[in-house]
Design a protein around this motif. Structure first.
Motif, PDB file in Angstrom:
ATOM      1  N   ALA A  39       0.838  -1.204   0.000  1.00 25.66           N
ATOM      2  CA  ALA A  39       0.000   0.000   0.000  1.00 25.66           C
ATOM      3  C   ALA A  39       0.875   1.257   0.000  1.00 25.66           C
ATOM      4  O   ALA A  39       0.606   2.213  -0.740  1.00 25.66           O
ATOM      5  N   LEU A  40       1.920   1.261   0.796  1.00 24.76           N
ATOM      6  CA  LEU A  40       2.825   2.411   0.834  1.00 24.76           C
ATOM      7  C   LEU A  40       3.644   2.518  -0.453  1.00 24.76           C
ATOM      8  O   LEU A  40       3.846   3.602  -0.985  1.00 24.76           O
ATOM      9  N   ALA A  41       4.111   1.389  -0.951  1.00 25.32           N
ATOM     10  CA  ALA A  41       4.929   1.377  -2.167  1.00 25.32           C
ATOM     11  C   ALA A  41       4.074   1.558  -3.416  1.00 25.32           C
ATOM     12  O   ALA A  41       4.601   1.793  -4.498  1.00 25.32           O
ATOM     13  N   GLY A  42       2.766   1.475  -3.278  1.00 24.23           N
ATOM     14  CA  GLY A  42       1.866   1.623  -4.411  1.00 24.23           C
ATOM     15  C   GLY A  42       1.798   3.037  -4.961  1.00 24.23           C
ATOM     16  O   GLY A  42       1.254   3.261  -6.024  1.00 24.23           O
ATOM     17  N   ASN A  43       2.356   3.986  -4.258  1.00 27.88           N
ATOM     18  CA  ASN A  43       2.447   5.357  -4.738  1.00 27.88           C
ATOM     19  C   ASN A  43       3.698   5.472  -5.604  1.00 27.88           C
ATOM     20  O   ASN A  43       4.786   5.077  -5.184  1.00 27.88           O
ATOM     21  N   ASP A  44       3.549   5.992  -6.793  1.00 28.71           N
ATOM     22  CA  ASP A  44       4.641   6.102  -7.753  1.00 28.71           C
ATOM     23  C   ASP A  44       5.891   6.744  -7.159  1.00 28.71           C
ATOM     24  O   ASP A  44       7.003   6.233  -7.309  1.00 28.71           O
ATOM     25  N   MET A  45       5.728   7.861  -6.475  1.00 33.98           N
ATOM     26  CA  MET A  45       6.888   8.585  -5.937  1.00 33.98           C
ATOM     27  C   MET A  45       7.541   7.796  -4.797  1.00 33.98           C
ATOM     28  O   MET A  45       8.774   7.729  -4.719  1.00 33.98           O
ATOM     29  N   LEU A  47       7.518   4.578  -4.405  1.00 36.57           N
ATOM     30  CA  LEU A  47       8.203   3.430  -5.000  1.00 36.57           C
ATOM     31  C   LEU A  47       9.550   3.868  -5.562  1.00 36.57           C
ATOM     32  O   LEU A  47      10.554   3.161  -5.406  1.00 36.57           O
ATOM     33  N   LYS A  48       9.599   5.031  -6.167  1.00 32.68           N
ATOM     34  CA  LYS A  48      10.881   5.555  -6.666  1.00 32.68           C
ATOM     35  C   LYS A  48      11.847   5.804  -5.515  1.00 32.68           C
ATOM     36  O   LYS A  48      13.039   5.497  -5.629  1.00 32.68           O
ATOM     37  N   VAL A  49      11.346   6.356  -4.430  1.00 35.72           N
ATOM     38  CA  VAL A  49      12.200   6.599  -3.254  1.00 35.72           C
ATOM     39  C   VAL A  49      12.771   5.279  -2.752  1.00 35.72           C
ATOM     40  O   VAL A  49      13.976   5.162  -2.493  1.00 35.72           O
ATOM     41  N   GLN A 105      12.731  -5.407   5.425  1.00 32.50           N
ATOM     42  CA  GLN A 105      11.775  -5.103   4.361  1.00 32.50           C
ATOM     43  C   GLN A 105      12.377  -5.357   2.979  1.00 32.50           C
ATOM     44  O   GLN A 105      11.665  -5.565   2.010  1.00 32.50           O
ATOM     45  N   LEU A 106      13.686  -5.355   2.930  1.00 28.69           N
ATOM     46  CA  LEU A 106      14.376  -5.495   1.659  1.00 28.69           C
ATOM     47  C   LEU A 106      14.052  -6.812   0.960  1.00 28.69           C
ATOM     48  O   LEU A 106      13.876  -6.853  -0.257  1.00 28.69           O
ATOM     49  N   SER A 107      13.930  -7.886   1.714  1.00 32.33           N
ATOM     50  CA  SER A 107      13.642  -9.182   1.089  1.00 32.33           C
ATOM     51  C   SER A 107      12.282  -9.187   0.402  1.00 32.33           C
ATOM     52  O   SER A 107      12.084  -9.876  -0.592  1.00 32.33           O
ATOM     53  N   PHE A 112      10.645  -6.814  -6.640  1.00 31.67           N
ATOM     54  CA  PHE A 112      10.059  -5.738  -7.434  1.00 31.67           C
ATOM     55  C   PHE A 112      11.154  -4.901  -8.089  1.00 31.67           C
ATOM     56  O   PHE A 112      11.036  -4.500  -9.244  1.00 31.67           O
ATOM     57  N   PHE A 113      12.220  -4.637  -7.343  1.00 33.33           N
ATOM     58  CA  PHE A 113      13.322  -3.857  -7.886  1.00 33.33           C
ATOM     59  C   PHE A 113      14.026  -4.627  -9.008  1.00 33.33           C
ATOM     60  O   PHE A 113      14.415  -4.046 -10.017  1.00 33.33           O
ATOM     61  N   LYS A 114      14.181  -5.940  -8.826  1.00 38.35           N
ATOM     62  CA  LYS A 114      14.790  -6.762  -9.880  1.00 38.35           C
ATOM     63  C   LYS A 114      13.947  -6.707 -11.142  1.00 38.35           C
ATOM     64  O   LYS A 114      14.472  -6.659 -12.256  1.00 38.35           O
ATOM     65  N   TYR A 115      12.628  -6.710 -10.973  1.00 36.42           N
ATOM     66  CA  TYR A 115      11.729  -6.596 -12.117  1.00 36.42           C
ATOM     67  C   TYR A 115      11.957  -5.271 -12.841  1.00 36.42           C
ATOM     68  O   TYR A 115      12.064  -5.230 -14.068  1.00 36.42           O
ATOM     69  N   LEU A 116      12.038  -4.187 -12.087  1.00 35.67           N
ATOM     70  CA  LEU A 116      12.263  -2.870 -12.686  1.00 35.67           C
ATOM     71  C   LEU A 116      13.597  -2.825 -13.435  1.00 35.67           C
ATOM     72  O   LEU A 116      13.676  -2.301 -14.546  1.00 35.67           O
ATOM     73  N   ILE A 117      14.624  -3.374 -12.833  1.00 35.02           N
ATOM     74  CA  ILE A 117      15.956  -3.360 -13.442  1.00 35.02           C
ATOM     75  C   ILE A 117      15.971  -4.221 -14.700  1.00 35.02           C
ATOM     76  O   ILE A 117      16.490  -3.810 -15.733  1.00 35.02           O
TER      77      ILE A 117
END
Length: 125
Positions: A39-45, A47-49, A105-107, A112-117
Motif C-alpha cells: 500500500a505504501l509502495a503503491g504510490n509512484d513517488m 516506490l521511486k524513493v 523489508q528489503l527481502s 520488485f526492484f529486480k523486475y524494474l531493473i
C-alpha cells in the motif's frame, strides 16, 4: 461473473478448503505486513524513493529532491509515511538525516526492484 451466474461445481473438496483456510489464518501476519508495504509502495513517488534507497543504500532528503525533481517538503512527507510504516529508517549525521531501507523489508521489496531493473535493460537493448 455476473450476479445471475452461480457456481456449478459438482462437489466441494472440503479438505482443500479447510487447508486453504488454515494457511491463510497461519499467514495472517505476513499478509498484513505485505499488504501494508505494498500500500505504501503503491504510490509512484514512494516506490521511486524505495528503489533509490535500495540502489544507493542511503540518501538525504536533499539528494532525493534533486533526483526526483520535487520539493524537499514533498520528499519529507513521503519519507515520513515510509518511516511511520516501518519500511525505512534514518540516521543523523550533524544537521543531515540519511534514510535507508530497513533490512527486514528489503527481502520483500527486492523482487520488485529486480523486475524494474530487468525491464529497463530490455528497453536499452
Amino acid at each position: 461473473m455476473s450476479s445471475d451466474q452461480s457456481c456449478i461445481r459438482a462437489f466441494a473438496d472440503k479438505e482443500q478448503i479447510e487447508h486453504c483456510k488454515r494457511v491463510l489464518q497461519n499467514k495472517r501476519n505476513e499478509f498484513n505486513q505485505l499488504s501494508r508495504i505494498l500500500a505504501l509502495a503503491g504510490n509512484d513517488m514512494r516506490l521511486k524513493v524505495l528503489f533509490l534507497l535500495e540502489e544507493e543504500k542511503e540518501l538525504c532528503p536533499c539528494d532525493l529532491s534533486d533526483i526526483l525533481g520535487i520539493s524537499i517538503p514533498a520528499v519529507s512527507q513521503h519519507l515520513r509515511k515510509l518511516r511511520d510504516g516501518g519500511i525505512i529508517e534514518s540516521r543523523r549525521e550533524g544537521q543531515t538525516i540519511y534514510y535507508s531501507l530497513r533490512q527486514e523489508q528489503l527481502s520483500l521489496l527486492r523482487p520488485f526492484f529486480k523486475y524494474l531493473i530487468s525491464n529497463s535493460k530490455k528497453e536499452t537493448v
